[in-house]
Scaffold this motif. Structure first.
Motif, PDB file in Angstrom:
ATOM      1  N   ALA A 130       5.126  -3.009   2.890  1.00  0.00           N
ATOM      2  CA  ALA A 130       5.410  -1.573   2.899  1.00  0.00           C
ATOM      3  C   ALA A 130       6.380  -1.224   4.029  1.00  0.00           C
ATOM      4  O   ALA A 130       7.294  -0.409   3.857  1.00  0.00           O
ATOM      5  N   TRP A 131       6.213  -1.856   5.180  1.00  0.00           N
ATOM      6  CA  TRP A 131       7.108  -1.620   6.316  1.00  0.00           C
ATOM      7  C   TRP A 131       8.532  -2.064   5.983  1.00  0.00           C
ATOM      8  O   TRP A 131       9.498  -1.365   6.308  1.00  0.00           O
ATOM      9  N   LEU A 132       8.661  -3.213   5.318  1.00  0.00           N
ATOM     10  CA  LEU A 132       9.998  -3.686   4.933  1.00  0.00           C
ATOM     11  C   LEU A 132      10.668  -2.731   3.947  1.00  0.00           C
ATOM     12  O   LEU A 132      11.863  -2.446   4.074  1.00  0.00           O
ATOM     13  N   VAL A 133       9.916  -2.237   2.975  1.00  0.00           N
ATOM     14  CA  VAL A 133      10.481  -1.260   2.043  1.00  0.00           C
ATOM     15  C   VAL A 133      10.893   0.001   2.806  1.00  0.00           C
ATOM     16  O   VAL A 133      11.985   0.542   2.599  1.00  0.00           O
ATOM     17  N   TRP A 134      10.045   0.462   3.692  1.00  0.00           N
ATOM     18  CA  TRP A 134      10.353   1.635   4.515  1.00  0.00           C
ATOM     19  C   TRP A 134      11.647   1.404   5.291  1.00  0.00           C
ATOM     20  O   TRP A 134      12.523   2.272   5.331  1.00  0.00           O
ATOM     21  N   GLN A 135      11.740   0.237   5.916  1.00  0.00           N
ATOM     22  CA  GLN A 135      12.948  -0.066   6.687  1.00  0.00           C
ATOM     23  C   GLN A 135      14.192  -0.087   5.800  1.00  0.00           C
ATOM     24  O   GLN A 135      15.246   0.419   6.176  1.00  0.00           O
ATOM     25  N   GLY A 136      14.057  -0.683   4.631  1.00  0.00           N
ATOM     26  CA  GLY A 136      15.186  -0.769   3.719  1.00  0.00           C
ATOM     27  C   GLY A 136      15.641   0.580   3.204  1.00  0.00           C
ATOM     28  O   GLY A 136      16.845   0.838   3.100  1.00  0.00           O
ATOM     29  N   VAL A 137      14.691   1.455   2.902  1.00  0.00           N
ATOM     30  CA  VAL A 137      15.020   2.753   2.310  1.00  0.00           C
ATOM     31  C   VAL A 137      15.227   3.818   3.381  1.00  0.00           C
ATOM     32  O   VAL A 137      16.298   4.426   3.465  1.00  0.00           O
ATOM     33  N   GLN A 173      17.628   2.664   6.163  1.00  0.00           N
ATOM     34  CA  GLN A 173      18.875   2.205   5.549  1.00  0.00           C
ATOM     35  C   GLN A 173      19.280   0.792   5.997  1.00  0.00           C
ATOM     36  O   GLN A 173      20.428   0.522   6.292  1.00  0.00           O
ATOM     37  N   ARG A 174      18.313  -0.095   5.968  1.00  0.00           N
ATOM     38  CA  ARG A 174      18.588  -1.484   6.334  1.00  0.00           C
ATOM     39  C   ARG A 174      18.982  -2.338   5.144  1.00  0.00           C
ATOM     40  O   ARG A 174      19.284  -3.508   5.309  1.00  0.00           O
ATOM     41  N   GLY A 175      18.926  -1.783   3.950  1.00  0.00           N
ATOM     42  CA  GLY A 175      19.473  -2.470   2.794  1.00  0.00           C
ATOM     43  C   GLY A 175      18.468  -3.047   1.830  1.00  0.00           C
ATOM     44  O   GLY A 175      17.259  -3.068   2.061  1.00  0.00           O
ATOM     45  N   LEU A 176      19.026  -3.535   0.735  1.00  0.00           N
ATOM     46  CA  LEU A 176      18.214  -4.045  -0.363  1.00  0.00           C
ATOM     47  C   LEU A 176      17.500  -5.344  -0.041  1.00  0.00           C
ATOM     48  O   LEU A 176      16.467  -5.639  -0.647  1.00  0.00           O
ATOM     49  N   LEU A 177      18.000  -6.130   0.889  1.00  0.00           N
ATOM     50  CA  LEU A 177      17.282  -7.362   1.259  1.00  0.00           C
ATOM     51  C   LEU A 177      15.920  -7.032   1.877  1.00  0.00           C
ATOM     52  O   LEU A 177      14.931  -7.726   1.607  1.00  0.00           O
ATOM     53  N   ALA A 179      12.454  -8.137   0.116  1.00  0.00           N
ATOM     54  CA  ALA A 179      11.448  -8.884   0.874  1.00  0.00           C
ATOM     55  C   ALA A 179      10.123  -8.127   0.875  1.00  0.00           C
ATOM     56  O   ALA A 179       9.049  -8.738   0.755  1.00  0.00           O
ATOM     57  N   GLY A 180      10.187  -6.817   0.983  1.00  0.00           N
ATOM     58  CA  GLY A 180       8.977  -6.004   0.946  1.00  0.00           C
ATOM     59  C   GLY A 180       8.261  -6.096  -0.385  1.00  0.00           C
ATOM     60  O   GLY A 180       7.034  -6.214  -0.439  1.00  0.00           O
ATOM     61  N   VAL A 181       9.020  -6.067  -1.459  1.00  0.00           N
ATOM     62  CA  VAL A 181       8.428  -6.175  -2.798  1.00  0.00           C
ATOM     63  C   VAL A 181       7.733  -7.530  -2.957  1.00  0.00           C
ATOM     64  O   VAL A 181       6.617  -7.616  -3.479  1.00  0.00           O
ATOM     65  N   LEU A 182       8.363  -8.585  -2.494  1.00  0.00           N
ATOM     66  CA  LEU A 182       7.745  -9.918  -2.572  1.00  0.00           C
ATOM     67  C   LEU A 182       6.466  -9.993  -1.734  1.00  0.00           C
ATOM     68  O   LEU A 182       5.460 -10.567  -2.162  1.00  0.00           O
ATOM     69  N   ALA A 183       6.514  -9.409  -0.551  1.00  0.00           N
ATOM     70  CA  ALA A 183       5.320  -9.409   0.302  1.00  0.00           C
ATOM     71  C   ALA A 183       4.185  -8.613  -0.349  1.00  0.00           C
ATOM     72  O   ALA A 183       3.023  -9.033  -0.312  1.00  0.00           O
ATOM     73  N   LEU A 184       4.525  -7.487  -0.967  1.00  0.00           N
ATOM     74  CA  LEU A 184       3.496  -6.688  -1.639  1.00  0.00           C
ATOM     75  C   LEU A 184       2.889  -7.444  -2.815  1.00  0.00           C
ATOM     76  O   LEU A 184       1.679  -7.369  -3.045  1.00  0.00           O
ATOM     77  N   ALA A 185       3.700  -8.192  -3.526  1.00  0.00           N
ATOM     78  CA  ALA A 185       3.166  -9.028  -4.605  1.00  0.00           C
ATOM     79  C   ALA A 185       2.247 -10.104  -4.030  1.00  0.00           C
ATOM     80  O   ALA A 185       1.188 -10.407  -4.597  1.00  0.00           O
ATOM     81  N   GLY A 186       2.631 -10.667  -2.910  1.00  0.00           N
ATOM     82  CA  GLY A 186       1.803 -11.673  -2.246  1.00  0.00           C
ATOM     83  C   GLY A 186       0.442 -11.137  -1.857  1.00  0.00           C
ATOM     84  O   GLY A 186      -0.569 -11.842  -1.943  1.00  0.00           O
ATOM     85  N   TYR A 187       0.403  -9.868  -1.463  1.00  0.00           N
ATOM     86  CA  TYR A 187      -0.873  -9.236  -1.118  1.00  0.00           C
ATOM     87  C   TYR A 187      -1.857  -9.325  -2.278  1.00  0.00           C
ATOM     88  O   TYR A 187      -3.031  -9.648  -2.090  1.00  0.00           O
ATOM     89  N   GLY A 188      -1.371  -9.056  -3.482  1.00  0.00           N
ATOM     90  CA  GLY A 188      -2.253  -9.095  -4.650  1.00  0.00           C
ATOM     91  C   GLY A 188      -2.854 -10.472  -4.873  1.00  0.00           C
ATOM     92  O   GLY A 188      -4.020 -10.601  -5.239  1.00  0.00           O
ATOM     93  N   PHE A 189      -2.069 -11.503  -4.621  1.00  0.00           N
ATOM     94  CA  PHE A 189      -2.577 -12.862  -4.791  1.00  0.00           C
ATOM     95  C   PHE A 189      -3.587 -13.208  -3.705  1.00  0.00           C
ATOM     96  O   PHE A 189      -4.627 -13.806  -3.989  1.00  0.00           O
TER      97      PHE A 189
END
Length: 110
Positions: A21-28, A31-35, A39-49
């Motif tokens: 969530a922090w990475l998505v916040w930083q990106g949006v 304005q740190r960008g789509l990377l 990375a935030g989306v991948l980490a959030l998916a990892g949380y579910g696993f």
């Protein structure tokens, strides 16, 4: 050993979800960008696993307890990475949440 494993999984889940969530916040927001967002989306998916590996078989119990870990972990993350200074009410609330985690996950079952 089961409690130790469970606590480690909660810690890993918190890092994945809060970090994601922090990475998505930083990106949006920062304005740190789509990377950062990706990375935030991948980490959030990892949380579910990670959450799926909790030893308790009850999804609702695990997610309810994780809510308390998330509250306390979010404050800790903010202190370490954002310079946030929690007040006594933040700390009291986090303590209550962690007590709830202990009761929900590790209370005696009959």
């Amino acid at each position: 050993m089961t409690v130790a494993r469970s606590l480690l999984l909660f810690l890993l889940a918190a890092v994945a979800e809060i970090g994601g969530a922090w990475l998505v916040w930083q990106g949006v927001r920062e304005q740190r960008g789509l990377l950062f967002v990706a990375a935030g989306v991948l980490a959030l998916a990892g949380y579910g696993f990670v959450a799926a590996f909790q030893p308790d078989p009850h999804f609702g119990r695990v997610l309810a307890a994780y809510g308390g870990v998330f509250v306390a972990g979010s404050l800790g993350w903010a202190v370490l990475l954002d310079g946030f200074r929690p007040d006594r009410y933040d700390l009291a609330g986090a303590t209550v949440c962690l007590l709830g985690v202990a009761i929900i996950m590790y209370g005696p079952r009959g």
